[in-house]
Design a protein around this motif. Structure first.
Motif, PDB file in Angstrom:
ATOM      1  N   ILE A   1       0.840  -1.200   0.000  1.00 47.92           N
ATOM      2  CA  ILE A   1       0.000   0.000   0.000  1.00 47.92           C
ATOM      3  C   ILE A   1       0.876   1.251   0.000  1.00 47.92           C
ATOM      4  O   ILE A   1       0.611   2.212  -0.747  1.00 47.92           O
ATOM      5  CB  ILE A   1      -0.946  -0.005   1.218  1.00 47.92           C
ATOM      6  N   SER A   2       1.921   1.250   0.821  1.00 47.81           N
ATOM      7  CA  SER A   2       2.833   2.391   0.887  1.00 47.81           C
ATOM      8  C   SER A   2       3.528   2.631  -0.451  1.00 47.81           C
ATOM      9  O   SER A   2       3.636   3.779  -0.918  1.00 47.81           O
ATOM     10  CB  SER A   2       3.876   2.157   1.986  1.00 47.81           C
ATOM     11  N   THR A   3       3.995   1.546  -1.085  1.00 48.90           N
ATOM     12  CA  THR A   3       4.674   1.658  -2.384  1.00 48.90           C
ATOM     13  C   THR A   3       3.723   2.179  -3.452  1.00 48.90           C
ATOM     14  O   THR A   3       4.106   3.031  -4.277  1.00 48.90           O
ATOM     15  CB  THR A   3       5.230   0.289  -2.814  1.00 48.90           C
ATOM     16  N   MET A   4       2.497   1.708  -3.446  1.00 48.59           N
ATOM     17  CA  MET A   4       1.511   2.158  -4.431  1.00 48.59           C
ATOM     18  C   MET A   4       1.201   3.647  -4.259  1.00 48.59           C
ATOM     19  O   MET A   4       1.106   4.394  -5.240  1.00 48.59           O
ATOM     20  CB  MET A   4       0.234   1.331  -4.311  1.00 48.59           C
ATOM     21  N   ILE A   5       1.046   4.083  -3.020  1.00 42.62           N
ATOM     22  CA  ILE A   5       0.775   5.504  -2.767  1.00 42.62           C
ATOM     23  C   ILE A   5       1.951   6.359  -3.213  1.00 42.62           C
ATOM     24  O   ILE A   5       1.771   7.409  -3.840  1.00 42.62           O
ATOM     25  CB  ILE A   5       0.460   5.737  -1.271  1.00 42.62           C
ATOM     26  N   ARG A   6       3.162   5.883  -2.931  1.00 39.00           N
ATOM     27  CA  ARG A   6       4.367   6.655  -3.266  1.00 39.00           C
ATOM     28  C   ARG A   6       4.594   6.724  -4.774  1.00 39.00           C
ATOM     29  O   ARG A   6       4.980   7.768  -5.309  1.00 39.00           O
ATOM     30  CB  ARG A   6       5.574   6.027  -2.585  1.00 39.00           C
ATOM     31  N   THR A   7       4.369   5.623  -5.482  1.00 39.94           N
ATOM     32  CA  THR A   7       4.693   5.567  -6.908  1.00 39.94           C
ATOM     33  C   THR A   7       3.517   5.917  -7.816  1.00 39.94           C
ATOM     34  O   THR A   7       3.720   6.396  -8.938  1.00 39.94           O
ATOM     35  CB  THR A   7       5.204   4.163  -7.290  1.00 39.94           C
ATOM     36  N   GLU A   8       2.282   5.672  -7.352  1.00 44.92           N
ATOM     37  CA  GLU A   8       1.125   5.861  -8.228  1.00 44.92           C
ATOM     38  C   GLU A   8       0.078   6.818  -7.674  1.00 44.92           C
ATOM     39  O   GLU A   8      -0.856   7.200  -8.390  1.00 44.92           O
ATOM     40  CB  GLU A   8       0.453   4.506  -8.505  1.00 44.92           C
ATOM     41  N   GLY A   9       0.195   7.159  -6.395  1.00 53.44           N
ATOM     42  CA  GLY A   9      -0.793   8.037  -5.793  1.00 53.44           C
ATOM     43  C   GLY A   9      -1.878   7.257  -5.078  1.00 53.44           C
ATOM     44  O   GLY A   9      -2.105   6.073  -5.359  1.00 53.44           O
ATOM     45  N   PRO A  10      -2.580   7.900  -4.127  1.00 55.76           N
ATOM     46  CA  PRO A  10      -3.602   7.211  -3.323  1.00 55.76           C
ATOM     47  C   PRO A  10      -4.754   6.631  -4.143  1.00 55.76           C
ATOM     48  O   PRO A  10      -5.333   5.612  -3.753  1.00 55.76           O
ATOM     49  CB  PRO A  10      -4.115   8.319  -2.379  1.00 55.76           C
TER      50      PRO A  10
END
Length: 305
Positions: free
Chosen positions: A62-71
């Motif tokens: 979840i953290s990686t997705m938020i960082r790389t793709e946005g919430p």
């Protein structure tokens, strides 16, 4: 579901189906990021995965997705997910009691009859909801990264694109593993919930209220995850695969076993449990409350007529 007193009037089929569909949508909206993280972990290792991005654990994903793709990436495929629940949960959960009573002729049902009823409604639901499941999984697997081509731009475009490029078979891709998975999930989920709730009420550990529903749903979620996880991983991998990558769902499972080992079938287990456990809690609690509210409203309307 269980919990009705002898004097209670069972809810009509329409109330149960509407309550199940609405409750499942509520549960999906609450737990969707966990489901998306589960899908990303399950497809990790596929040859079409983006290099350089590695997911580790549910919260790391979840953290990686938020960082790389946005919430917003955590809710990729939510529209298709809600479409799926409205036509899927309403059948598999809403029809469960009626199918169970059909098999027993209205008499008390044993565990085998309940399992049969759960498998039946789970398989029936897949035949209606399979295209929505395919689109949901593909959206959840799709990355929102610069320089990475997006397979689909919207839900309706995804249905159209899959039909035009893969035909009806594309929309119903993975039906067999999905039927297997949902028959397992449905009978395990509903039967376990039934049995735990019955035991709690029979031994008078709790009354038929929210804490009872919470404990029953949590237990059902854990048991279901253990049993259904291998089939769920194969289903996700096969649904998300481009044409020609796997000959069949069995070939997908065999490829996973030979190339990644038995542990591949439990990839994403923690997010699967977190998602399915929390989904069960939200869904069953919402289902019981919505069903009761609809019955109270219906009685008031009947009384005023």
């Amino acid at each position: 579901m269980v919990g009705l007193k002898p004097s209670d009037v069972p809810p009509p089929l329409g109330v149960k189906m509407a309550s199940a569909g609405a409750a499942a949508c509520v549960a999906d909206m609450v737990t969707f990021p966990l489901d998306t993280a589960k899908v990303r972990l399950q497809i990790q290792g596929e040859k079409n995965a983006v290099k350089g991005i590695r997911y580790r654990g549910v919260f790391g994903t979840i953290s990686t997705m938020i960082r790389t793709e946005g919430p917003r990436s955590l809710y990729n495929g939510l529209v298709a997910g809600l479409q799926r629940q409205m036509c899927f949960a309403s059948v598999r959960i809403g029809l469960y009691d009626n199918v169970k009573n059909f098999y027993t002729g209205g008499k008390d049902s044993n565990v085998l009859v309940r399992i049969l009823a759960g498998c039946t409604t789970g398989a029936m639901a897949v035949s209606f909801a399979q295209p929505t499941d395919v689109v949901k999984v593909r959206f959840q697997a799709q990355m929102n990264l610069d320089g990475v081509a997006r397979r689909y731009s919207g839900t309706m475009q995804a249905y159209k694109h899959i039909y035009q490029n893969e035909g009806f078979r594309g929309l119903w891709k993975g039906t067999l593993p999905n039927i297997t998975r949902n028959a397992l999930v449905n009978c395990t989920e509903l039967v376990t919930y039934d049995l735990i709730k019955e035991a709690i009420l029979r031994h008078k550990l709790m009354s038929d209220n929210l804490p009872c529903h919470f404990v029953s749903a949590f237990g059902a979620g854990f048991v279901t995850t253990v049993i259904a996880s291998p089939v769920d991983v194969v289903k996700t991998r096969y649904m998300n695969s481009p044409p020609g990558q796997y000959k069949s769902a069995i070939n997908c499972a065999w490829t996973m076993l030979t190339k990644e080992g038995p542990t591949a079938f439990y990839k994403g287990f923690v997010p699967s449990f977190l998602r399915l456990g929390s989904w069960n809690i939200v869904m069953f609690v919402s289902f019981e409350q919505i069903k009761r509210a609809m019955m109270i409203t219906r009685k008031k309307i009947d009384a005023n007529q």
